[in-house]
Scaffold this active site. Structure first.
Site, mmCIF file in Angstrom:
data_model
loop_
_atom_site.group_PDB
_atom_site.id
_atom_site.type_symbol
_atom_site.label_atom_id
_atom_site.label_comp_id
_atom_site.label_asym_id
_atom_site.label_seq_id
_atom_site.Cartn_x
_atom_site.Cartn_y
_atom_site.Cartn_z
ATOM 1 N N SER A 1 -8.253 -6.129 13.498
ATOM 2 C CA SER A 1 -7.150 -5.644 12.664
ATOM 3 C C SER A 1 -6.998 -6.555 11.460
ATOM 4 O O SER A 1 -7.021 -7.777 11.586
ATOM 5 C CB SER A 1 -5.847 -5.624 13.464
ATOM 6 O OG SER A 1 -4.728 -5.480 12.607
ATOM 7 N N LYS A 2 -6.836 -5.961 10.283
ATOM 8 C CA LYS A 2 -6.663 -6.774 9.074
ATOM 9 C C LYS A 2 -5.334 -7.518 9.095
ATOM 10 O O LYS A 2 -5.159 -8.490 8.358
ATOM 11 C CB LYS A 2 -6.769 -5.906 7.828
ATOM 12 C CG LYS A 2 -5.701 -4.838 7.694
ATOM 13 C CD LYS A 2 -5.962 -3.982 6.462
ATOM 14 C CE LYS A 2 -4.925 -2.868 6.317
ATOM 15 N NZ LYS A 2 -5.201 -2.015 5.143
ATOM 16 N N ARG A 3 -4.400 -7.079 9.927
ATOM 17 C CA ARG A 3 -3.115 -7.771 10.017
ATOM 18 C C ARG A 3 -3.182 -8.985 10.940
ATOM 19 O O ARG A 3 -2.347 -9.870 10.863
ATOM 20 C CB ARG A 3 -2.038 -6.802 10.517
ATOM 21 C CG ARG A 3 -1.745 -5.662 9.568
ATOM 22 C CD ARG A 3 -0.743 -4.678 10.167
ATOM 23 N NE ARG A 3 -0.472 -3.589 9.238
ATOM 24 C CZ ARG A 3 -1.208 -2.501 9.125
ATOM 25 N NH1 ARG A 3 -2.289 -2.377 9.886
ATOM 26 N NH2 ARG A 3 -0.899 -1.551 8.271
ATOM 27 N N ARG A 4 -4.208 -9.017 11.811
ATOM 28 C CA ARG A 4 -4.266 -10.073 12.827
ATOM 29 C C ARG A 4 -5.546 -10.909 12.741
ATOM 30 O O ARG A 4 -5.545 -12.096 13.033
ATOM 31 C CB ARG A 4 -4.169 -9.418 14.208
ATOM 32 C CG ARG A 4 -4.176 -10.386 15.375
ATOM 33 C CD ARG A 4 -4.225 -9.635 16.708
ATOM 34 N NE ARG A 4 -5.402 -8.778 16.797
ATOM 35 C CZ ARG A 4 -5.356 -7.461 16.988
ATOM 36 N NH1 ARG A 4 -4.202 -6.850 17.115
ATOM 37 N NH2 ARG A 4 -6.469 -6.739 17.044
ATOM 38 N N VAL B 1 -10.952 -10.168 8.673
ATOM 39 C CA VAL B 1 -11.896 -9.056 8.565
ATOM 40 C C VAL B 1 -12.433 -8.865 7.151
ATOM 41 O O VAL B 1 -13.365 -8.090 6.953
ATOM 42 C CB VAL B 1 -11.249 -7.737 9.045
ATOM 43 C CG1 VAL B 1 -10.858 -7.831 10.508
ATOM 44 C CG2 VAL B 1 -10.032 -7.376 8.204
#
Length: 417
Positions: A187-190, A193
Site C-alpha cells: 500500500s502506498k499509504r503504508r 512503493v
C-alpha cells in the site's frame, strides 16, 4: 492520472528502469466523446438503460434480498436522460462468462451473480470499465496483463466488449499481488512503493528491474542475476506463479550489492560521487576525490546501496570520527583496550607508514597481550573510524595518514582514562 506531475513521475520511473514505449501515454480524459458514443450505442440497441435510483433507494429496496447489489429496478421503466441519472449496462440473466487466463486457467462467472452496473455517471463521464473496453477495442489490444485484484471485473469488461462488437477476447494474465512481510498487499499509504524512493536510497536501476522481474516468476535454472536481454528472452507469462509475491527488501539489497560489485571500479566511483558530494556529513571542501578513489575498491565489495557509501568513508573527511556508541561500548568491554592503544601509539609513532608494516606491528601488539588480530584491532578501528565495521583497517590507516591516525588514537586513549 489527473495531475501532470504524477504522469511525469510514472514516465520518469520507467525511463530510469530502462523501459521504453512505442506510443502514448494515451489520456482517457481526451477521449470522453468516444466513451459517450459507445454508451449511446448500447442505449440505442437496448443493451443499456437510464437509471435514476439513488444509493439510499437501492439500499432500502434490497436490504432483505439474498443477492446484494442493484436489483434492476429501472431496466424496464424506459427512462430518458435526467440530471441525476446514470447509464447501466444490462447484464444477461442466465449463462456465464468464462475468462481464459494464462496464469489461472479458466475462471467461470455466473451471470446471475452480476448486477446491472453503471457505465456512464450522471455528469456524463465514463466509468473505467467502459473506457477500458472502448480503448482496448479501438487500439487493438491483444494482451491484458494486470493484477489479480482486477480479475473479478473481467467478466463485465468482456460483456461490454462483446456488446460493442468484439469478435474475440484478448489474452488475459492476472498477476499475483505483491505483499509485504506481513503478507499484506503493498500500500502506498503504508509501504515504500514509489520507485523514486529506491532511486533516492541508492539502488541501481538494473538491479531494481532485475528484482521486480523475479516477483512471481523465475528462470528455469533458478538464476537471480539476469540482464534485460535475458529477461526478454526467457520470460513467459505461463510460468508466472499464482501465489502472492513477497517484496523482500533483503533480497533486493543482495541483488543490488551484486550489481555494485560487478561494476568497473571507475563506474562505481562515478555513481557514488554524487552521494559523497551532496549527501555527506562533512563540508564540501573536505572531500578529496583521490582519497575516495584509493579506498573505492574496498568499499565497493562491502556496500549494498550507493547511499551506504558515505558512512563507510566519512572517517577520511571528518575532522574527528563520528563515534558509534555501541562500538565504543565494545571498546570499554575489552579489558586490554588501554594497553593496546598505548602500545599501538608507540609502534605507530616510528614505524614505516605502509599497510603491511601497520598490519605486522598491530599483530605483534596483540600477541603481547594474548589477543588475536581481530580482537587487538577493535579499539584501534573504533578510535580511527568510529565504527567496528568498515574498509580494511590498515589500508584505511595508510590513507588517513600518520598524524591524523595518532591524533585519534590519543583521543580514544584519553577518553578511556
Amino acid at each position: 492520472r489527473s495531475r501532470e506531475d504524477l504522469v511525469d513521475g510514472i514516465l520518469s520511473a520507467l525511463r530510469w528502469l530502462g523501459l521504453d514505449w512505442d506510443e502514448g501515454p494515451v489520456r482517457q480524459s481526451e477521449r470522453l466523446d468516444l466513451y459517450r458514443a459507445a454508451a449511446q450505442r448500447l442505449l440505442d440497441e437496448g443493451r443499456a438503460y437510464w437509471c435514476d435510483c439513488t444509493r439510499e433507494l437501492i439500499d432500502a429496496r434490497t436490504k432483505d434480498n439474498p443477492k446484494p447489489g442493484y436489483d434492476g429496478y429501472c431496466s424496464d421503466r424506459g427512462l430518458e436522460a435526467g440530471e441525476a441519472s446514470v447509464v447501466r449496462f444490462r447484464t444477461p440473466d442466465d449463462g456465464e462468462t468464462v475468462v481464459h487466463d494464462v496464469i489461472r486457467g479458466e475462471v467461470h462467472f455466473a451471470h446471475d451473480t452480476l448486477e446491472d452496473f453503471v457505465i456512464l455517471r450522471s455528469d456524463g463521464t465514463s466509468v473505467f470499465l467502459l473506457a477500458n473496453a472502448v480503448d482496448d477495442l479501438e487500439m487493438g489490444i491483444t494482451h491484458v496483463v494486470r493484477g489479480e485484484d482486477l480479475l473479478s471485473s473481467t467478466p463485465r469488461a468482456l460483456l461490454l466488449r462483446r456488446a460493442l462488437g468484439a469478435d474475440d477476447d484478448p489474452v488475459f494474465a492476472h498477476l499475483p499481488m505483491i505483499v509485504n512481510e506481513k503478507r499484506q498487499k503493498l500500500s502506498k499509504r503504508r509501504d515504500d512503493v514509489a520507485l523514486e524512493e529506491y532511486r533516492e536510497r541508492g539502488y541501481l536501476a538494473p538491479a531494481v528491474r532485475n528484482y521486480l522481474a523475479l516477483l512471481g516468476w523465475a528462470p528455469a535454472d533458478g538464476r537471480e542475476i539476469l540482464t534485460v536481454e535475458e529477461l526478454v528472452d526467457e520470460f513467459e507469462l505461463e510460468h508466472v506463479t499464482k501465489a502472492s509475491a513477497f517484496f523482500d527488501i533483503k533480497k533486493l539489497d543482495h541483488i543490488n550489492a551484486e550489481y555494485i560489485r560487478a561494476m568497473p571500479v571507475a563506474t562505481f566511483v562515478r555513481e557514488a560521487t554524487p552521494w559523497l558530494e551532496l549527501d555527506a556529513a562533512w563540508p564540501s571542501e573536505a572531500y578529496d576525490p583521490a582519497l575516495f578513489e584509493a579506498i573505492a575498491p574496498e568499499v565497493q565489495q562491502r556496500v549494498r546501496t550507493l547511499a551506504e557509501v558515505p558512512k563507510w568513508v566519512d572517517f577520511l573527511f571528518l575532522d574527528a570520527p563520528a563515534i558509534d556508541e555501541a562500538a565504543w561500548e565494545k571498546v570499554i568491554g575489552l579489558p586490554a583496550s588501554s594497553v593496546i592503544l598505548d602500545d599501538t601509539i608507540a609502534e605507530y609513532e616510528t614505524c614505516a607508514w605502509q599497510r603491511d608494516v601497520l598490519h605486522e606491528r598491530t599483530a605483534a601488539v596483540g600477541e603481547r597481550h594474548g589477543l588475536k588480530l581481530n580482537k587487538a584491532q577493535l579499539p584501534i578501528r573504533v578510535a580511527v573510524t568510529g565504527r567496528t565495521v568498515g574498509p580494511p583497517l590498515f589500508e584505511s590507516l595508510e590513507l588517513l595518514g600518520r598524524e591524523r591516525s595518532l591524533e585519534r588514537l590519543r583521543g580514544a586513549r584519553k577518553r578511556l582514562s
